[in-house]
Motif scaffolding. Structure first.
Motif, PDB file in Angstrom:
ATOM      1  N   ASP A 192      -5.168   5.879  -9.802  1.00 25.41           N
ATOM      2  CA  ASP A 192      -5.178   7.422  -9.791  1.00 25.41           C
ATOM      3  C   ASP A 192      -5.259   7.953 -10.992  1.00 25.41           C
ATOM      4  O   ASP A 192      -5.409   7.149 -12.066  1.00 25.41           O
ATOM      5  CB  ASP A 192      -3.493   7.614  -9.334  1.00 25.41           C
ATOM      6  N   VAL A 228      -4.797  -5.951  -3.152  1.00 25.60           N
ATOM      7  CA  VAL A 228      -4.523  -4.252  -2.693  1.00 25.60           C
ATOM      8  C   VAL A 228      -4.448  -3.636  -4.295  1.00 25.60           C
ATOM      9  O   VAL A 228      -3.447  -3.828  -5.010  1.00 25.60           O
ATOM     10  CB  VAL A 228      -3.153  -4.246  -2.053  1.00 25.60           C
ATOM     11  N   GLN A 229      -5.393  -2.732  -4.400  1.00 23.63           N
ATOM     12  CA  GLN A 229      -5.357  -1.897  -5.426  1.00 23.63           C
ATOM     13  C   GLN A 229      -5.486  -0.570  -5.457  1.00 23.63           C
ATOM     14  O   GLN A 229      -6.060  -0.081  -4.591  1.00 23.63           O
ATOM     15  CB  GLN A 229      -6.551  -2.289  -6.556  1.00 23.63           C
ATOM     16  N   VAL A 230      -4.676   0.224  -6.104  1.00 25.00           N
ATOM     17  CA  VAL A 230      -4.579   1.568  -6.280  1.00 25.00           C
ATOM     18  C   VAL A 230      -4.735   2.366  -7.558  1.00 25.00           C
ATOM     19  O   VAL A 230      -4.226   1.884  -8.596  1.00 25.00           O
ATOM     20  CB  VAL A 230      -2.817   1.978  -5.704  1.00 25.00           C
ATOM     21  N   LEU A 280       0.881   3.885  -3.175  1.00 19.10           N
ATOM     22  CA  LEU A 280       0.443   5.210  -2.751  1.00 19.10           C
ATOM     23  C   LEU A 280       1.495   6.271  -3.330  1.00 19.10           C
ATOM     24  O   LEU A 280       1.104   7.525  -3.770  1.00 19.10           O
ATOM     25  CB  LEU A 280      -0.017   5.421  -1.373  1.00 19.10           C
ATOM     26  N   PHE A 307      -2.092   4.531   5.208  1.00 20.85           N
ATOM     27  CA  PHE A 307      -2.884   5.152   4.493  1.00 20.85           C
ATOM     28  C   PHE A 307      -2.925   6.356   5.244  1.00 20.85           C
ATOM     29  O   PHE A 307      -2.881   7.921   4.523  1.00 20.85           O
ATOM     30  CB  PHE A 307      -4.301   4.668   4.377  1.00 20.85           C
ATOM     31  N   VAL A 310       0.675  -1.163   0.010  1.00 18.78           N
ATOM     32  CA  VAL A 310       0.131  -0.048   0.149  1.00 18.78           C
ATOM     33  C   VAL A 310       0.697   1.301   0.049  1.00 18.78           C
ATOM     34  O   VAL A 310       0.529   2.229  -0.743  1.00 18.78           O
ATOM     35  CB  VAL A 310      -1.019   0.044   1.220  1.00 18.78           C
ATOM     36  N   LYS A 330      -7.450   6.299  -5.240  1.00 20.99           N
ATOM     37  CA  LYS A 330      -8.558   5.430  -4.512  1.00 20.99           C
ATOM     38  C   LYS A 330      -7.836   4.176  -4.178  1.00 20.99           C
ATOM     39  O   LYS A 330      -6.893   3.482  -5.156  1.00 20.99           O
ATOM     40  CB  LYS A 330      -9.213   5.172  -5.732  1.00 20.99           C
ATOM     41  N   LEU A 331      -7.979   3.629  -3.032  1.00 21.75           N
ATOM     42  CA  LEU A 331      -7.346   2.629  -2.425  1.00 21.75           C
ATOM     43  C   LEU A 331      -8.479   1.587  -2.175  1.00 21.75           C
ATOM     44  O   LEU A 331      -9.335   1.802  -1.515  1.00 21.75           O
ATOM     45  CB  LEU A 331      -6.474   2.814  -1.203  1.00 21.75           C
ATOM     46  N   PHE A 360     -10.853   5.635   0.332  1.00 23.73           N
ATOM     47  CA  PHE A 360     -10.352   4.168   0.807  1.00 23.73           C
ATOM     48  C   PHE A 360     -11.477   3.092   1.048  1.00 23.73           C
ATOM     49  O   PHE A 360     -12.737   3.546   1.668  1.00 23.73           O
ATOM     50  CB  PHE A 360      -9.776   4.115   2.218  1.00 23.73           C
TER      51      PHE A 360
END
Length: 626
Positions: A60, A56-58, A33, A176, A29, A45-46, A190
């Motif tokens: 942007d 675990v997806q990020v 980020l 976070f 994470v 967006k997390l 989140f």
């Protein structure tokens, strides 16, 4: 002799690097980020599933990557942040080593989607264990989306070392918070298991703190601002009365990067000296801006430790700035602790000349004016002047009870015979040295308000009162949780407590077990918990301390599969409610504690497996005097 040194294959080298960079899902994470921030994203967006173990997806909306960059980003030491070694001492970005994506791809299934604003279509890459499975064109919005699935799928030993979902989720939330606090100008979202946990809009630093830790945090903050040639400080510290027993809300940001520094933390503790209760820690959210050339970030794989050129100067400036803010906002006490601030002279009245008050005296005042005048009695008809006496009481003869006789002397003097006069009897107290009564020997003694000494046949027993009471309370709470029966005392008025969103979520998970111990909840919202009943013997003032300690234990004491929630809850409550060291106990309280301890199933150790008592025989005592 044959050569024995050989180069490691790339996939093995990547797994070794992953051991340093990726310790748990929270590490993934953090890296994703930070990459999104470096990409210039306005909204990040997390998305988390199963505490990051599954996904675990990020996502942007940054500048994205080209086809070549997308492929090169997964190679070791491939980065766009630095070009020479000198750039390491002028860093203004988050990542710079080029190891994050390569390490993550070596131990997980990674899917990357990215698109630049000038391109019509984007690219997608799927990698499993450092092997590129597919790379093709895809329709995707501007920016980058990185999905990390099945973390440690090819290293089952590392996966087995992961803690419970509650602990891993807490670590993810911590990362976070650190990133979101450092960048209030970015919108963060989140999502945990499909539900929205945080939606942090673009705001200033104070509002970002309030949005994360709850609306009640606003009244706890004291601003700190200091601008020098060496260091610029901005941010907030918490008021001393809101200090917590845990170190959760302590944040240092150096050039918008979260760091840990025991040395700078000591500077804050020194500024709060004399203001905090024992065992509590102040909260702080401080931004430190320094010249990038005066710090070295590249000393730890997680980049949370920084080396400063002149730590002593930073320590002195930080300590004085915090102390000045506490004094400026009347947080620090003055010498006169009983002084009423309402009696202080305001700044607007300090330069006004004071006039002496004019006192008017009524010189014609006569205090005896209204007193009744005594008049002489009128003469009787016999010509004699009579004098008025007070009326004689009817029961006058009772005043002379006990007087047997009166003898009138020749001189007309009255003598009274006191031989038969009765006097009130005084209460007689027993003599200390009365041989008829033998004083009962004390069975227990308290030493330094910490240890209880009791005599036994073979010698003496020394008990640690805090650990012993922990054992007694632990077994009582565990019994109530097991049989699911507990006595609760109703509160006259409901108790409303304020917590952060993640703390309320932990309390919600433990609500059922807490009710078995005697707690009664009437309402639980996103930031508040309303309690209408508490276990018998628990004071109302201790409820918030108990719940804070419980939340801290859930986060840090790792309730794995071999530790049930009931066991953890019983340990936490016993630790909070046990008799503390330094508390004086009466004789009956000491004896009751000793009796309750040896009625336990395991009186030898506390719930944390520490010795509760020791014995010393007479022979051992005799040897001390040889």
């Amino acid at each position: 002799m044959a050569d024995i040194i050989q180069l490691l294959p790339d996939h093995v080298a990547n797994q070794i690097a992953a051991g340093e960079v990726v310790q748990r899902p929270a590490s993934v994470v953090k890296e994703l980020l930070e990459n999104a921030i470096d990409a210039g994203a306005n909204t990040i967006k997390l998305i988390i599933k199963d505490a990051g173990k599954t996904l675990v997806q990020v996502i942007d909306d940054g500048k994205g990557m080209s086809t070549t960059d997308a492929r090169l980003s997964f190679e070791r030491h491939a980065t766009s942040k630095i070009k020479s070694a000198d750039d390491l001492f002028q860093l203004n970005t988050k990542g710079f080593r080029g190891e994050a994506l390569a390490s993550i791809a070596a131990i997980a299934h990674v899917e990357l989607k990215t698109k630049q604003e000038t391109d019509d279509v984007g690219n997608t890459i799927q990698i499993e264990g450092s092997k590129v499975i597919t790379q093709e064109i895809v329709v995707t919005p501007k920016g980058t989306s990185v999905a990390v699935k099945n973390l440690f799928f090819n290293i089952p030993a590392r996966r087995n070392f992961l803690k419970s979902d509650a602990v891993e989720l807490r670590h993810i939330m911590d990362e976070f918070h650190r990133v979101a606090l450092a960048h209030p100008s970015i919108n963060f979202l989140f999502y945990n298991n499909g539900s929205e946990t945080f939606n942090l809009p673009v705001s200033n630093f104070r509002q970002r703190i309030v949005n994360i830790f709850g609306s009640k945090t606003n009244e706890k903050l004291v601003p700190v601002n200091e601008d020098t040639e060496v260091l610029k400080i901005s941010g907030f510290v918490g008021k001393p009365e809101f200090a917590k027993k845990t170190r959760g809300e302590q944040y240092f940001f150096v050039n918008n990067r979260f760091i840990k520094s025991a040395y700078l933390n000591h500077a804050i503790a020194s500024a709060f000296e004399g203001l905090l209760k024992n065992g509590t820690h102040a909260s702080y959210f401080l931004n430190l801006d320094v010249d990038p050339q005066t710090i070295d970030i590249n000393i730890h794989p997680t980049k949370t430790e920084i080396k400063f050129d002149d730590e002593h100067t930073l320590y002195a400036i930080l300590r004085s700035a915090v102390k000045h803010s506490l004094g400026q906002f009347n947080i620090a006490p003055v010498l006169d602790f009983d002084r009423d601030p309402n009696l202080d002279t305001s700044y607007t009245q300090q330069k006004i000349n004071i006039k002496a008050p004019q006192i008017e005296v009524d010189r014609s005042f006569n205090p005896f004016k209204n007193e009744p005048i005594k008049t002489e009695s009128k003469p009787s008809f016999s010509g004699r002047q009579t004098t008025s006496f007070k009326p004689t009481p009817n029961n006058w003869d009772s005043l002379y009870i006990g007087v047997a006789s009166k003898e009138i002397n020749n001189n007309n003097e009255t003598s009274v015979d006191f031989s038969e006069v009765q006097f009130e009897s005084e209460e007689q107290t027993a003599s200390m040295f009365d041989n008829n009564e033998v004083e009962q020997a004390n069975t227990t003694y308290q030493i330094h308000n910490k240890y209880i000494v009791s005599t036994i046949k073979s010698g003496m027993l020394v008990i640690d009162q805090y650990r012993a009471h922990q054992r007694v309370l632990y077994e009582d709470f565990l019994k109530n949780l097991t049989i699911k029966e507990a006595t609760s005392q109703q509160l006259l008025f409901p108790l409303q407590l304020h917590f952060s969103k993640q703390d309320v979520e932990i309390i919600s998970q433990l609500k059922e077990d807490l009710e078995f111990t005697g707690f009664l909840f009437s309402e639980i919202t996103k930031e508040t918990v309303e309690i209408t009943g508490v276990p018998v013997g628990v004071p109302e003032s201790e409820v918030s301390i108990i719940l804070e300690q419980l939340i801290s234990d859930v986060e840090n004491e790792v309730p794995d599969s071999n530790f049930s929630a009931a066991d953890l809850l019983a340990k936490s409550m016993a630790k909070s409610l046990a008799i503390k060291t330094g508390q004086a106990l009466k004789k009956d309280e000491q004896e009751h504690l000793v009796n309750k301890l040896f009625a336990c199933k395991e009186p030898n150790v506390s719930p944390t497996n520490k010795t509760t008592f020791i014995t010393m025989s007479v022979d051992e005592l005799d040897k001390k005097f040889i």
